[in-house]
Design a protein around this motif. Structure first.
Motif, short mmCIF file in Angstrom:
data_model
loop_
_atom_site.label_atom_id
_atom_site.label_comp_id
_atom_site.label_asym_id
_atom_site.label_seq_id
_atom_site.Cartn_x
_atom_site.Cartn_y
_atom_site.Cartn_z
N ALA A 16 -30.56 82.64 -36.47
CA ALA A 16 -30.16 81.74 -35.16
C ALA A 16 -30.98 82.25 -34.03
O ALA A 16 -31.27 81.28 -33.29
CB ALA A 16 -28.53 82.19 -34.91
N SER A 17 -31.46 83.21 -34.07
CA SER A 17 -32.32 83.68 -32.81
C SER A 17 -33.86 83.68 -32.89
O SER A 17 -34.56 84.16 -32.18
CB SER A 17 -32.27 85.20 -32.39
N LEU A 18 -34.30 83.05 -33.92
CA LEU A 18 -35.62 82.71 -34.27
C LEU A 18 -36.38 81.85 -33.19
O LEU A 18 -35.61 80.93 -32.86
CB LEU A 18 -36.00 82.09 -35.74
N SER A 19 -37.68 82.33 -32.82
CA SER A 19 -38.20 81.24 -31.84
C SER A 19 -38.52 80.06 -32.71
O SER A 19 -38.82 79.86 -34.23
CB SER A 19 -39.58 82.15 -31.51
N ASP A 20 -39.36 79.05 -31.98
CA ASP A 20 -39.65 77.84 -32.78
C ASP A 20 -40.82 78.17 -33.90
O ASP A 20 -40.70 77.61 -34.92
CB ASP A 20 -40.22 76.60 -31.67
N GLU A 21 -41.82 79.02 -33.49
CA GLU A 21 -42.86 79.43 -34.45
C GLU A 21 -42.21 80.12 -35.84
O GLU A 21 -42.77 79.95 -36.61
CB GLU A 21 -43.81 80.06 -33.46
N GLU A 22 -41.27 81.14 -35.36
CA GLU A 22 -40.62 81.81 -36.59
C GLU A 22 -39.97 81.09 -37.46
O GLU A 22 -39.87 81.05 -38.58
CB GLU A 22 -39.89 82.93 -35.78
N ALA A 23 -39.10 79.96 -36.77
CA ALA A 23 -38.17 79.16 -37.55
C ALA A 23 -39.24 78.20 -38.45
O ALA A 23 -38.97 77.90 -39.73
CB ALA A 23 -37.59 78.37 -36.63
N VAL A 24 -40.44 77.79 -37.78
CA VAL A 24 -41.32 77.19 -38.75
C VAL A 24 -41.77 77.94 -39.91
O VAL A 24 -41.83 77.35 -41.15
CB VAL A 24 -42.27 76.34 -37.74
N GLU A 25 -42.07 78.90 -39.69
CA GLU A 25 -42.55 79.93 -40.61
C GLU A 25 -41.73 80.18 -41.61
O GLU A 25 -42.05 80.19 -43.03
CB GLU A 25 -43.22 81.08 -40.03
N VAL A 26 -40.33 80.57 -41.50
CA VAL A 26 -39.28 81.02 -42.29
C VAL A 26 -39.06 79.56 -43.11
O VAL A 26 -38.90 79.69 -44.48
CB VAL A 26 -38.12 81.35 -41.63
#
Length: 308
Positions: free
Chosen positions: A254-264
């Motif tokens: 839930a707390s991921l940034s946009d960049e982290e979300a895309v990576e995950v």
């Protein structure tokens, strides 16, 4: 080589609606759409209404055939539902397709009772998947309790008064103990899932395919790159919705940034969904009676109908 399908572009397909009335409202459509999907009323009237008309003709013909057979044999058996299977990749929009069709088909007078069951309920519980070392293969053919699924469909087709299916929660990412969806002799049953057109891999289990119980089958199709993009965009949206629920299995995202979300999301797609699509789901497309081909904007561009 000649194709077993007749292909219709959007203009050709929408003309097959004939005089079928539009029986769905804007508010209803908004409730039926999945996360990050934008289905217009034009899409409903030009794609799904003609499809509901085709399905209605199939249902009517099947009902007459059953009645004729019963008259010939002098018996009065229980009502046997018409079963529609809907297959396709994660994030391709098959759940939305199933819900829209359920709503439209329930408005036809000769089959008002339409039920929808997803195959998620027939996944093995997480405990079993972990014991077998296949937790990261959830959604692959081996992650489903095929015996239970085939028994469920067999009871449906036998006209049993009540048949129950396990309930799956996307929030907790697992089967919900002691909860059941009860199906009571619908006119139509829609079965939606990733691998519903998959033939059995273990011949010792059954000579039956799940699709042997289907009267009609649909595959929701799109280019792999488009599906991947839809998956990533949906993952980003879920951070502010389902993932933010304290009870969510995916609360950690839930707390991921946009960049982290895309990576995950990209990692999950590459490790799980892409493999499942290429190895298991996509090869079953040719087994479908009808294929809905989507464009980059999620709208259906072409329809392929198998020749009789």
């Amino acid at each position: 080589m000649a194709s077993p399908y007749v292909t219709f572009n959007r203009e050709q397909w929408k003309s097959l609606r004939a005089s079928t009335p539009l029986t769905i409202s804007d508010d209803e459509l908004a409730c039926l759409q999945g996360v990050n999907e934008k289905i217009s009323m034009d899409e409903v009237s030009e794609v799904y209404l003609p499809l509901s008309r085709l399905l209605n003709l199939h249902v009517g013909a099947t009902q007459e055939l059953h009645q004729g057979t019963h008259t010939f044999l002098g018996i009065q058996d229980a009502k046997v539902p018409f079963i529609i299977g809907i297959a396709g990749s994660v994030a391709v929009g098959k759940s939305t397709t199933a819900r829209i069709l359920q709503t439209l088909l329930s408005r036809w007078p000769n089959h008002p009772k339409v039920e929808l069951v997803t195959t998620d309920g027939f996944l093995y519980p997480n405990r079993v998947l972990e014991e077998r070392g296949i937790m990261k293969r959830k959604g692959f053919p081996e992650s489903y309790d095929l015996r239970r699924f085939l028994h469920f469909l067999s009871e449906i087709k036998s006209g049993e008064p009540e048949v129950s299916a396990p309930v799956y929660s996307h929030l907790v990412y697992d089967i919900v103990p002691d909860q059941w969806q009860t199906v009571r002799q619908p006119d139509i049953l829609i079965v939606e899932g990733l691998n519903v057109l998959q033939p059995p891999r273990d011949k010792s289990l059954s000579e039956l395919f799940v699709s042997d119980f289907f009267d009609f089958s649909i595959y929701v199709d799109a280019k792999e790159q488009d599906i991947f993009q839809w998956y990533v965009e949906r993952f980003k949206v879920l951070r502010q919705t389902a993932f933010s629920n304290p009870a969510s299995y995916f609360r950690r995202y839930a707390s991921l940034s946009d960049e982290e979300a895309v990576e995950v999301a990209t990692g999950i797609w590459k490790e799980i969904n892409e493999i499942n699509l290429r190895k298991n789901i996509l090869p079953t497309r040719v087994r479908a009676r009808l294929i809905l081909e989507k464009g980059q904007d999620h709208s259906v561009q072409r329809v392929k109908l198998r020749r009789l």
